[in-house]
Each structure stands twice: as C-alpha cells, then as structure tokens.
Write a protein that holds these residues in place. Structure first.
Motif, mmCIF file in Angstrom:
data_model
loop_
_atom_site.group_PDB
_atom_site.id
_atom_site.type_symbol
_atom_site.label_atom_id
_atom_site.label_comp_id
_atom_site.label_asym_id
_atom_site.label_seq_id
_atom_site.Cartn_x
_atom_site.Cartn_y
_atom_site.Cartn_z
ATOM 1 N N UNK A 88 0.872 -1.164 0.000
ATOM 2 C CA UNK A 88 0.000 0.000 0.000
ATOM 3 C C UNK A 88 0.912 1.217 0.000
ATOM 4 N N UNK A 89 0.548 2.209 -0.762
ATOM 5 C CA UNK A 89 1.373 3.409 -0.834
ATOM 6 C C UNK A 89 0.947 4.373 0.268
ATOM 7 N N UNK A 90 1.447 4.100 1.483
ATOM 8 C CA UNK A 90 1.107 4.912 2.656
ATOM 9 C C UNK A 90 1.908 6.219 2.622
ATOM 10 N N UNK A 91 1.509 7.178 3.438
ATOM 11 C CA UNK A 91 2.195 8.472 3.499
ATOM 12 C C UNK A 91 3.680 8.314 3.858
ATOM 13 N N UNK A 92 4.041 7.490 4.873
ATOM 14 C CA UNK A 92 5.479 7.332 5.164
ATOM 15 C C UNK A 92 6.254 6.723 3.991
ATOM 16 N N UNK A 93 5.655 5.755 3.298
ATOM 17 C CA UNK A 93 6.336 5.141 2.153
ATOM 18 C C UNK A 93 6.499 6.150 1.017
ATOM 19 N N UNK A 94 5.464 6.956 0.781
ATOM 20 C CA UNK A 94 5.552 7.995 -0.250
ATOM 21 C C UNK A 94 6.677 8.967 0.078
ATOM 22 N N UNK A 95 6.765 9.341 1.363
ATOM 23 C CA UNK A 95 7.804 10.296 1.774
ATOM 24 C C UNK A 95 9.192 9.696 1.576
ATOM 25 N N UNK A 96 9.372 8.436 1.966
ATOM 26 C CA UNK A 96 10.663 7.761 1.792
ATOM 27 C C UNK A 96 11.040 7.737 0.316
ATOM 28 N N UNK A 97 10.100 7.337 -0.539
ATOM 29 C CA UNK A 97 10.375 7.265 -1.974
ATOM 30 C C UNK A 97 10.671 8.639 -2.563
ATOM 31 N N UNK A 98 9.956 9.643 -2.102
ATOM 32 C CA UNK A 98 10.172 11.006 -2.586
ATOM 33 C C UNK A 98 11.570 11.500 -2.213
ATOM 34 N N UNK A 99 11.965 11.260 -0.976
ATOM 35 C CA UNK A 99 13.287 11.705 -0.524
ATOM 36 C C UNK A 99 14.388 10.939 -1.247
ATOM 37 N N UNK A 100 14.240 9.619 -1.373
ATOM 38 C CA UNK A 100 15.245 8.834 -2.092
ATOM 39 C C UNK A 100 15.334 9.276 -3.556
ATOM 40 N N UNK A 101 14.179 9.573 -4.160
ATOM 41 C CA UNK A 101 14.153 9.985 -5.555
ATOM 42 C C UNK A 101 14.819 11.323 -5.811
ATOM 43 N N UNK A 102 14.891 12.160 -4.795
ATOM 44 C CA UNK A 102 15.497 13.485 -4.943
ATOM 45 C C UNK A 102 17.013 13.460 -4.753
ATOM 46 N N UNK A 103 17.549 12.315 -4.315
ATOM 47 C CA UNK A 103 18.985 12.229 -4.053
ATOM 48 C C UNK A 103 19.748 11.864 -5.329
ATOM 49 N N UNK A 104 21.009 12.274 -5.381
ATOM 50 C CA UNK A 104 21.858 11.965 -6.530
ATOM 51 C C UNK A 104 22.921 10.925 -6.183
ATOM 52 N N UNK A 105 22.792 10.354 -4.995
ATOM 53 C CA UNK A 105 23.720 9.318 -4.547
ATOM 54 C C UNK A 105 23.018 8.520 -3.452
ATOM 55 N N UNK A 106 23.492 7.315 -3.174
ATOM 56 C CA UNK A 106 22.883 6.529 -2.094
ATOM 57 C C UNK A 106 23.058 7.236 -0.751
ATOM 58 N N UNK A 107 22.041 7.105 0.122
ATOM 59 C CA UNK A 107 22.132 7.742 1.439
ATOM 60 C C UNK A 107 21.900 6.717 2.548
ATOM 61 N N UNK A 108 22.475 6.997 3.694
ATOM 62 C CA UNK A 108 22.335 6.148 4.874
ATOM 63 C C UNK A 108 21.127 6.599 5.696
ATOM 64 N N UNK A 109 20.790 5.833 6.708
ATOM 65 C CA UNK A 109 19.706 6.215 7.614
ATOM 66 C C UNK A 109 20.005 7.569 8.258
ATOM 67 N N UNK A 110 21.244 7.751 8.678
ATOM 68 C CA UNK A 110 21.628 9.006 9.341
ATOM 69 C C UNK A 110 21.440 10.199 8.400
ATOM 70 N N UNK A 111 21.812 10.044 7.146
ATOM 71 C CA UNK A 111 21.622 11.123 6.178
ATOM 72 C C UNK A 111 20.132 11.334 5.906
ATOM 73 N N UNK A 112 19.382 10.246 5.864
ATOM 74 C CA UNK A 112 17.942 10.334 5.631
ATOM 75 C C UNK A 112 17.261 11.124 6.753
#
Length: 123
Positions: free
Chosen positions: A13-37
């Motif tokens: 299910x595309x819940x609000x937290x999952x949408x936010x995670x995908x949106x933030x990951x999609x805006x990055x230009x490199x892999x990020x860690x939990x701490x960076x997230x």
C-alpha cells in the motif's frame, strides 16, 4: 514499469510514510544512509525506515549498498550502475552507467569500485 506500478505489483500500500521515503530517495543523486535520511526527515522511526528498506529492497524498488564498515546506503533501483566508495573519506558516488560484462549464466545486481576519490588521492 514505473515506481507506482512496481509498488502495487509487489502488494504494497502506498502509505504516506512510504511515499515520503520514496520522494526523498528519488530526490537524491547518490545513495544515502539512515543518518543522512534523518537529516531530511527527522520524524522517521528507525525500525520503520529499516523495515521499509528491507521490503523495498526485496521487491527491487530500492538498491542497498554496504560500506566496509557495515553501514547500509540506499537509492532507488532504476537501473544497474556502478558505484565508487572512497576508502579514505567514505564517500559513495554513483558512476555513469557503463556496459557491464556478465559471465554466462550470471546476473549482475551491483558493481562497486573501491579506492581513493580524486580529492583524497591528490592529498
């Protein structure tokens, strides 16, 4: 297949937290860690983040990279491309997609180069 279709086909299910995670990951230009997230989404719960990453990685929605220290970095898994991990400053950089040589019968999921980045090798 777009990201929404991938998510639906994998039974998420595309819940609000999952949408936010995908949106933030999609805006990055490199892999990020939990701490960076967490710098971008301080309200995220650590267990929710890692549970979501584990499920998304299993469904091939994201790709995880592990550093030499055992720290995980994540990015959307749009295409297989090589990464470079600097063994001095620990920076992870996405490299341009290149033809990947795959031995007969093998499927390549990731290619990681390790060494020193230009900044660290010049000092």
């Amino acid at each position: 297949m777009n990201l929404d279709e991938k998510i639906t086909l994998n039974g998420f299910r595309l819940t609000a937290p999952r949408k936010k995670i995908l949106s933030i990951l999609g805006a990055q230009h490199h892999p990020i860690s939990f701490e960076e997230y967490t710098l971008l989404d301080p309200a995220i719960d650590k267990s929710t983040f890692y549970r979501t990453m584990q499920a998304f990685e299993k469904a091939d929605i994201i790709h995880g990279i592990e550093s030499d220290e055992g720290k995980r970095y994540f990015e959307l898994s749009e295409n297989v491309h090589p990464h470079f991990i600097c063994q001095s400053c620990r920076t992870i950089v996405c490299l341009s997609p290149q033809p990947i040589i795959s031995p007969d019968g093998y499927i390549i999921d990731s290619v990681v180069y390790k060494g020193k980045c230009p900044e660290c090798s010049s000092s």
